[in-house]
Design a protein around this motif. Sequence first.
Motif, PDB file in Angstrom:
ATOM      1  N   GLY A  63       0.789  -1.230   0.000  1.00  0.00           N
ATOM      2  CA  GLY A  63       0.000   0.000   0.000  1.00  0.00           C
ATOM      3  C   GLY A  63       0.820   1.279   0.000  1.00  0.00           C
ATOM      4  O   GLY A  63       0.278   2.380  -0.009  1.00  0.00           O
ATOM      5  N   GLN A  64       2.157   1.148   0.034  1.00  0.00           N
ATOM      6  CA  GLN A  64       3.019   2.339   0.072  1.00  0.00           C
ATOM      7  C   GLN A  64       3.718   2.472  -1.283  1.00  0.00           C
ATOM      8  O   GLN A  64       4.314   1.501  -1.766  1.00  0.00           O
ATOM      9  CB  GLN A  64       4.043   2.155   1.208  1.00  0.00           C
ATOM     10  N   ASN A  86      -4.048   3.765  -5.615  1.00  0.00           N
ATOM     11  CA  ASN A  86      -3.459   4.551  -4.542  1.00  0.00           C
ATOM     12  C   ASN A  86      -3.757   6.021  -4.843  1.00  0.00           C
ATOM     13  O   ASN A  86      -3.514   6.483  -5.961  1.00  0.00           O
ATOM     14  CB  ASN A  86      -1.936   4.296  -4.525  1.00  0.00           C
ATOM     15  N   ASP A 124      -2.359   8.676  -4.192  1.00  0.00           N
ATOM     16  CA  ASP A 124      -1.223   9.522  -4.588  1.00  0.00           C
ATOM     17  C   ASP A 124      -0.555   9.079  -5.886  1.00  0.00           C
ATOM     18  O   ASP A 124       0.422   9.689  -6.309  1.00  0.00           O
ATOM     19  CB  ASP A 124      -0.178   9.531  -3.464  1.00  0.00           C
ATOM     20  N   ASP A 149       5.917  11.525   3.190  1.00  0.00           N
ATOM     21  CA  ASP A 149       5.988  10.167   3.739  1.00  0.00           C
ATOM     22  C   ASP A 149       5.188   9.150   2.934  1.00  0.00           C
ATOM     23  O   ASP A 149       5.271   7.957   3.197  1.00  0.00           O
ATOM     24  CB  ASP A 149       5.452  10.165   5.177  1.00  0.00           C
ATOM     25  N   ALA A 150       4.396   9.607   1.983  1.00  0.00           N
ATOM     26  CA  ALA A 150       3.539   8.669   1.254  1.00  0.00           C
ATOM     27  C   ALA A 150       4.305   7.885   0.192  1.00  0.00           C
ATOM     28  O   ALA A 150       3.732   7.056  -0.495  1.00  0.00           O
ATOM     29  CB  ALA A 150       2.367   9.417   0.618  1.00  0.00           C
TER      30      ALA A 150
END
Lengths: 450, 435
Positions: free
Chosen positions: A237-238, A404, A406, A445-446
């Motif tokens: 998920g990152q 996601n 982003d 941080d994303a």
Amino acid sequence: MTILRTATGLSLAAGLLASTAVAASAEDYTFRVWAGGSGPVDDYRTIAIEMAADILEREAAIRGEELTITIEGRTSFDGWDGFKQAVTLAAEAGDAPEILATSHTDIAPWSQAGIIVPVEDYVNLDAWPLNDIFPNLMDIGSFGGTVWGIPQDSESRPFFFWKEHMRAIGYSDAEIDALPAAVQNGEYTLQNVLEDAVAMQEAGVVEPGYGFYPRVSNGPDYWQFYLAFGGTIEEDGQLVFDSAAMQDFYQFFADAVDAGITRQNHIGTPWDQWYSEVASGRAGLWHGGTWHYARYTGREGLEDFFNTIQFTLIPAGDEDGAANTITHPLMYLITEQGDEDKHQIAAELVTIASEPRINTLHAIRSAHLSIARSQSDIDLFSNDRWASEATERLLPYASAQPNNTDFGVYIDVMWSNLEATWTGRKTAEEAVADAEAELVATLGDAITIR
Amino acid sequence: MTSRQLGFLFLTPASLFIVMFFLAPVLLTVVFSFTNMSTATGITGGAWQVNPGAMRRLAIVHEEPDLAEALQVQAYVVDDLALASLSNAGQRQALIDELEAELIGQTFASRREIARAIRNLDNRPRSTREVNALATSFERSLVGNRYETEASLFAAIAAKGLALTPDQAEAVAEATWTGWTWTTENFERMVRVPDTFTIFLNTIFYVFTTLIFFNTGFALILAITTHYMPEGPAGWFRSIWLLPRVLPAVLYVLMWKWLAWDTGFLSSLLGQFGVPPRNWMLNDAASAWTFVIIINGTVGASMGMLIFASAIKAIPQQIFYASEVDGASRWQQIRHIILPQLKWPILFITTYQSLSLLTSFEHILLATDGGPGGVTEVWALHAYHTALSNYAGNLAYGYGAALALVLVVIGLVLSIAYLFFFDFKALVRPPRIER
């Protein structure tokens, strides 16, 4: 989806109970169906909903209810950009179309924005035809453990070789036939692509700049090259930015330009020109999508695809990466427009439209791949050589872009810096440094930088 | 009603018009630019939602990874509380009894699983919709739900059996908020992103080159040359130069594309002389700029031409006659009669056109779309790309507005600089005879 799903569920359960003996009342519904990224052969994205409406009306008539459904389909937009602008701005104005056929990557931002409702609230995922859809495609329509969309089609993005030009630089027919396996095993890599394209130009079978003839605009295809050099787009998920893989990927295109096999001014070439060139043997090696088959053999008049063109996965870039392909299935999404009753009917419409026979009409007409297992039992599908071979050769190795919120920023940064490298405005090293700086500044941080 | 009040009344429609179409857009740009607004946050509000992005923020930014994990656990629990709620809501007793007999105490990991269990009951509801609604009424998970108030989110968290400390509650509320928030990050980001400076330089180059060579310079040449032409041909000549302005931008740029494409006119013509075909518009930085500046310049020159030509017309003919009697050459007439009289129109055109060039991007969008490789990406086009174009459907309104706000500020600064440079006060000073 509204305030508290449990509360809604409770009141809906009670409300439905009170209305189980539905009185025979006349109901009129109008659904606007907007399908993005659609060309002339993609008309079944909306026609399938019209067919579903007809079936739903007949079912209602048999139950003694009067249900009238009007479908207003629209497939003509100014590219993906125009489509996404139209949908998001219409949704902001409270006037979104009820059903969308769009990229699965829209699910993350649009679910957060409340533009779409989860389709799983309204369908039985365990019943046919939804339980027949490939589980990995259903996963691509899910975000955060919720199924938001029903796959509308599936596809994959192969690498193409013009067989005659391959023969001209010394490949035997047997070697050409063995290319798919060689690519898959990692024996034939992007380094070979550079070498073969140079050889074709030196042999004079293609003009300078036509040895390797990539896609002319931004798109999911370019992530395949990042993956080919061992890149990772998302992990748990990152989002992940792998600077070494990104640099190798950028460098590959810079090398192609330096070697003269790809034009420095290639990006922005009109699509019509590009299609006619690759379908007529002006280019030696290129990459595209499974749906290109329909265009090459249709509008461009290519007569014998299988004896003219070989197709494979995207070759590996180096030992860190592997041959791969990306599938970018469109999803039917239900928007928040209208009330629960409307959402319910919309969900039933997209469910019926996903039945194998109806979906096969779209798959074969537009040269897309299947969404469900049983489509291979339908003659129209199984008799189509392209659909079955492409499914078999590509789909098992296909990955998808992440859902996601982003990811959109990441796409733009990846593309603008690739363009800058390609045109010589930045070196691959500078482009990666700039991309990294921009991603850190924008996403913080994303995104994990490696 | 006094005549003064009546005056205000008459002004109302115009004032409303000014507020709606002039002040509101600028104010909204200012407001948007200090937010993180995007498609995902929406413009008109937000809700609280436990989604993967929110949980990542909770885990990483707020350093609450365990809480994030706990909040993401999906559970559907058949317990007395849920059955009592169903009973209160008027659900069939036979169904409730069967649920109690068969499923009480059971926990399911997803709605799909509990729906399966419900479908196995004899008294199950008939339709998919009813089954889903019934399954949802046992939900103890928060994932994907939109809570319209913070209180309803906390109620749901409490119902799940999670107790939050005040700090955790604040972190959860902040991380799960889907709407926009106030921020100055857009401006910090602008400074930190390396390409911003390149785009700024592109903009300066584009605006001033087009302005000097075409919108003012070439317009002046057109106005002066047509002044010395007979009236009839001069009128025709000016009309022709208006064509780029009156043609729809899409058509006009398409014609340029036909000229420049590698299968277009230029390539075909030069092909006769052995020059290999190429896409001249996107060939390299120099050719892209040449096309962008010529396209915008030919559109922009007509306005200056009209203003300058009418200003020259307003110069009394006698002055020209007198100068000719004195033996002045054409150049001397231009230098000593025409140009001094055109100071005010030149100020106007320079100011107006530099503001208009700063903000206009439609011809560039249609011609090169900022390419090749971003060399013709100017500030306004960048703001457009940011605010209204995204491959993954997440348009960045906030950052786009911040970029647009910079243009507003530059426009204001430029206007003031021009007024100072052209000595605006002297221009509007009453003639000495009237003092």
